[in-house]
Design a protein around this motif. Structure first.
Motif, PDB file in Angstrom:
ATOM      1  N   ASP A   1       0.821  -1.205   0.000  1.00 52.76           N
ATOM      2  CA  ASP A   1       0.000   0.000   0.000  1.00 52.76           C
ATOM      3  C   ASP A   1       0.854   1.255   0.000  1.00 52.76           C
TER       4      ASP A   1
ATOM      5  N   GLY B   1       1.668   1.855  -3.733  1.00 53.92           N
ATOM      6  CA  GLY B   1       0.511   2.175  -4.565  1.00 53.92           C
ATOM      7  C   GLY B   1      -0.177   3.460  -4.175  1.00 53.92           C
TER       8      GLY B   1
ATOM      9  N   TYR C   1       2.210   0.928 -10.009  1.00 48.96           N
ATOM     10  CA  TYR C   1       0.772   0.673  -9.852  1.00 48.96           C
ATOM     11  C   TYR C   1       0.206   1.710  -8.900  1.00 48.96           C
TER      12      TYR C   1
ATOM     13  N   ILE D   1      -3.069   2.621  -6.201  1.00 51.29           N
ATOM     14  CA  ILE D   1      -4.207   2.148  -5.413  1.00 51.29           C
ATOM     15  C   ILE D   1      -5.184   3.311  -5.259  1.00 51.29           C
TER      16      ILE D   1
ATOM     17  N   ARG E   1      -9.034  -2.028   2.705  1.00 49.62           N
ATOM     18  CA  ARG E   1      -8.499  -3.377   2.514  1.00 49.62           C
ATOM     19  C   ARG E   1      -9.015  -4.269   3.642  1.00 49.62           C
TER      20      ARG E   1
ATOM     21  N   ARG F   1      -6.978   2.492   4.802  1.00 48.96           N
ATOM     22  CA  ARG F   1      -5.909   2.984   3.927  1.00 48.96           C
ATOM     23  C   ARG F   1      -5.889   4.508   3.827  1.00 48.96           C
TER      24      ARG F   1
END
Length: 347
Positions: free
Chosen positions: A162, A165, A207, A209, A215, A255
């Motif tokens: 995390d 991302g 990438y 998120i 999550r 998150r």
């Protein structure tokens, strides 16, 4: 080819390296991205949060600054308003008090007061959390302060995957983002004081998120725990102990605090009917109370089996003494006791 792909899939990085990799990849992709702050250059940040970037991109794009938080954020604000994408590190979240006027009255409001004409693609980073005896002025979390301020997004990663991302998303966002990393999760040897899965699988390719998507750390059926940053890992350890008692715990890591994914919490509560919110920020007027208030406002979506509970820092300054610091910061044993109380005290 097969072996190479497998090796890439299981590559493990600690939190700080995953965070730095995101910054490095975005700096390589977009020349408008740059870093500034105290000791972010050749030293690579006191928490290794910019390690290697100065050597790769040079002093123009990884800028050491004087010891002036107000100057750091003023510079970042001006640069963002002119189309750059600064990442401003303030080292400790406690130091944001020095430049809070810049955050509260300038960074958070410029886009609104310009009628949307001025975008501020700005990331502010800082370390948070206690547990290493840094005393009252270097051990706070404070994400509730920024969540309380309209116009700022608040990101709180709990793991290396995390960390990368969410940093990528933060840098690409056209709005101010406060990105807070807990020192106890970074994976630096001097700070390893809890089993926090310091190195986990992190893809090498870039990438992103999306913000506002929680999550599910652990599935369960009896109690929902909502936790942030290091508290996610303490909740995981507590859940393992509770499982031995036959208590099934579901853990949700939001998150991001702004935006906050309440739907995932509601969905979990519709299954468990019991809620515990744990946070390393202060208790009164804080994130724990906000989440419970939103649950209370949406009781028609689920049926509670017990009154929601919360754990957070009591309304005291964080002590220097290790024994006293452990008393004020929620520990695994406190989480276990709180869940047991939820199970034993139905509505």
């Amino acid at each position: 080819m097969s072996n190479a792909n497998t090796a890439a899939e299981v590559r493990k990085l600690p939190f700080y390296m995953a965070m730095v990799e995101a910054i490095r990849q975005e700096m390589a992709r977009d020349s408008s991205v740059f870093c500034l702050g105290e000791d972010v250059g050749q030293i690579g940040g006191v928490f290794q949060s910019t390690v290697g970037l100065h050597k790769e991109f040079g002093a123009e794009r990884v800028r050491d600054t004087p010891i002036s938080e107000t100057a750091i954020l003023g510079t970042a604000l001006g640069a963002a308003a002119q189309g750059m994408r600064p990442i401003a590190e303030l080292m400790f979240v406690d130091f944001m008090g020095v430049c809070f006027d810049q955050i509260l009255n300038n960074i958070s409001k410029t886009t609104y007061m310009s009628g949307g004409a001025v975008k501020l693609p700005l990331v502010i980073t800082a370390s948070t959390g206690g547990g290493i005896c840094d005393a009252a002025q270097h051990s706070q979390t404070l994400h509730g302060y920024f969540a309380h301020t309209p116009g700022i997004k608040v990101v709180i990663p709990s793991n290396p995957y995390d960390a990368k991302g969410l940093m990528t998303t933060a840098i690409r966002d056209d709005n101010p983002v406060v990105y807070l990393f807990h020192r106890g999760l970074l994976g630096l040897p001097v700070l390893n004081f809890i089993d926090a899965q310091f190195a986990t699988d992190v893809p090498e390719e870039p990438y992103a998120i999306p913000f506002g998507e929680a999550r599910i750390v652990r599935k369960g059926s009896d109690v929902t725990i909502v936790a942030f940053a290091q508290m996610v890992h303490k909740a995981r350890l507590a859940a393992a102990e509770l499982e031995a008692q036959g208590i099934s715990v579901e853990i949700i890591d939001p998150r991001t605090l702004v935006p906050l994914d309440m739907d995932s919490i509601y969905t979990s509560l519709s299954k468990t009917g019991r809620l515990l919110v744990i946070d390393e920020d202060y208790l009164s007027f804080g994130v724990t109370g906000e989440i419970i208030a939103r649950v209370a406002e949406n009781l028609g979506r689920f049926t509670l089996k017990a009154a929601p509970r919360r754990l957070a820092i009591p309304d005291v300054n964080i002590p220097y003494s290790p024994a006293l610091e452990n008393q004020v910061i929620p520990q695994v044993s406190n989480i276990v006791e709180a869940v047991e109380s939820l199970m034993n005290n139905p509505l």
